[in-house]
Design a protein around this motif. Structure first.
Motif, PDB file in Angstrom:
ATOM      1  N   SER A  84       0.828  -1.211   0.000  1.00  0.00           N
ATOM      2  CA  SER A  84       0.000   0.000   0.000  1.00  0.00           C
ATOM      3  C   SER A  84       0.858   1.256   0.000  1.00  0.00           C
ATOM      4  O   SER A  84       0.566   2.210  -0.733  1.00  0.00           O
ATOM      5  N   LEU A  88       0.743   3.825  -3.157  1.00  0.00           N
ATOM      6  CA  LEU A  88       0.403   5.241  -3.009  1.00  0.00           C
ATOM      7  C   LEU A  88       1.416   6.116  -3.741  1.00  0.00           C
ATOM      8  O   LEU A  88       1.044   7.074  -4.425  1.00  0.00           O
ATOM      9  N   GLN A  89       2.690   5.771  -3.624  1.00  0.00           N
ATOM     10  CA  GLN A  89       3.735   6.520  -4.336  1.00  0.00           C
ATOM     11  C   GLN A  89       3.674   6.237  -5.836  1.00  0.00           C
ATOM     12  O   GLN A  89       3.800   7.139  -6.656  1.00  0.00           O
ATOM     13  N   SER A  91       1.093   5.245  -7.679  1.00  0.00           N
ATOM     14  CA  SER A  91      -0.099   5.781  -8.335  1.00  0.00           C
ATOM     15  C   SER A  91       0.030   7.277  -8.618  1.00  0.00           C
ATOM     16  O   SER A  91      -0.572   7.783  -9.559  1.00  0.00           O
ATOM     17  N   ALA A  92       0.841   7.975  -7.826  1.00  0.00           N
ATOM     18  CA  ALA A  92       1.068   9.400  -8.075  1.00  0.00           C
ATOM     19  C   ALA A  92       1.824   9.623  -9.383  1.00  0.00           C
ATOM     20  O   ALA A  92       1.711  10.680  -9.993  1.00  0.00           O
ATOM     21  N   THR A 124      -6.445   1.936   0.723  1.00  0.00           N
ATOM     22  CA  THR A 124      -5.425   2.405  -0.223  1.00  0.00           C
ATOM     23  C   THR A 124      -6.065   2.869  -1.527  1.00  0.00           C
ATOM     24  O   THR A 124      -5.758   3.946  -2.023  1.00  0.00           O
ATOM     25  N   PHE A 125      -6.962   2.056  -2.076  1.00  0.00           N
ATOM     26  CA  PHE A 125      -7.614   2.445  -3.328  1.00  0.00           C
ATOM     27  C   PHE A 125      -8.521   3.655  -3.129  1.00  0.00           C
ATOM     28  O   PHE A 125      -8.618   4.515  -4.002  1.00  0.00           O
ATOM     29  N   THR A 127      -7.997   6.078  -0.916  1.00  0.00           N
ATOM     30  CA  THR A 127      -7.087   7.218  -0.778  1.00  0.00           C
ATOM     31  C   THR A 127      -6.590   7.683  -2.139  1.00  0.00           C
ATOM     32  O   THR A 127      -6.452   8.883  -2.383  1.00  0.00           O
ATOM     33  N   CYS A 128      -6.338   6.737  -3.037  1.00  0.00           N
ATOM     34  CA  CYS A 128      -5.853   7.061  -4.386  1.00  0.00           C
ATOM     35  C   CYS A 128      -6.971   7.566  -5.290  1.00  0.00           C
ATOM     36  O   CYS A 128      -6.702   8.056  -6.388  1.00  0.00           O
TER      37      CYS A 128
END
Length: 149
Positions: A84, A88-89, A91-92, A124-125, A127-128
């Motif tokens: 996760s 997160l990193q 997906s940015a 996680t999803f 948040t993204c």
């Protein structure tokens, strides 16, 4: 002395590769690698290998929709926390901008996730900002689904 009739006894843990070194008998690769690399180097190498594996299991179909295939990796709740953080990193860097990214398939089946790990994955999803259409979590250790339904 070893013969074909002697049973082969394997050590527990991941398989190791036998390497021959000049002037030495064959040794387990992990033994002499440890002499040459610090623990931090080894940990970074394993993390790099793990992250490369994760990245290789993400793809986009022709409509630029995300598919995540992390099934069968024996990932635990601790592993999903690491994944996760990495995702997160990662997906940015996808550069989807103002377009909402969709995941048509998120497959974490055949791992060792509990309900806490599944909740971490869903958070996680969320948040993204990625919508998940199909989520596969079968063959995990989830006993209660109510905590993230």
């Amino acid at each position: 002395a070893w013969s074909w009739a002697t049973p082969l006894v394997l050590e527990p843990g991941p398989p190791r590769i036998l390497m021959a070194q000049p002037g030495r008998a064959s040794r387990w690769a992990g033994t002499w690698r440890d002499e040459l690399m610090s623990e931090a180097d080894i940990a970074h190498g394993e993390r790099g290998w793990r992250e490369a594996t994760w990245a290789a299991r993400l793809n986009f179909d022709k409509d630029k929709q995300l598919k995540v295939a992390m099934n069968g990796l024996n990932m635990t709740d601790e592993g999903i926390k690491e994944w996760s953080t990495w995702f997160l990193q990662y997906s940015a860097t996808l550069g989807h901008g103002h377009t909402a990214l969709r995941a048509t398939l998120v497959d974490f089946a055949e791992n060792q996730l509990t309900s806490a790990g599944a909740a971490t994955l869903l958070k996680t999803f969320s948040t993204c900002g990625i919508s998940v259409y199909v989520l596969k979590l079968h063959h995990n250790l989830i006993k209660e689904a109510g905590c993230f339904a």
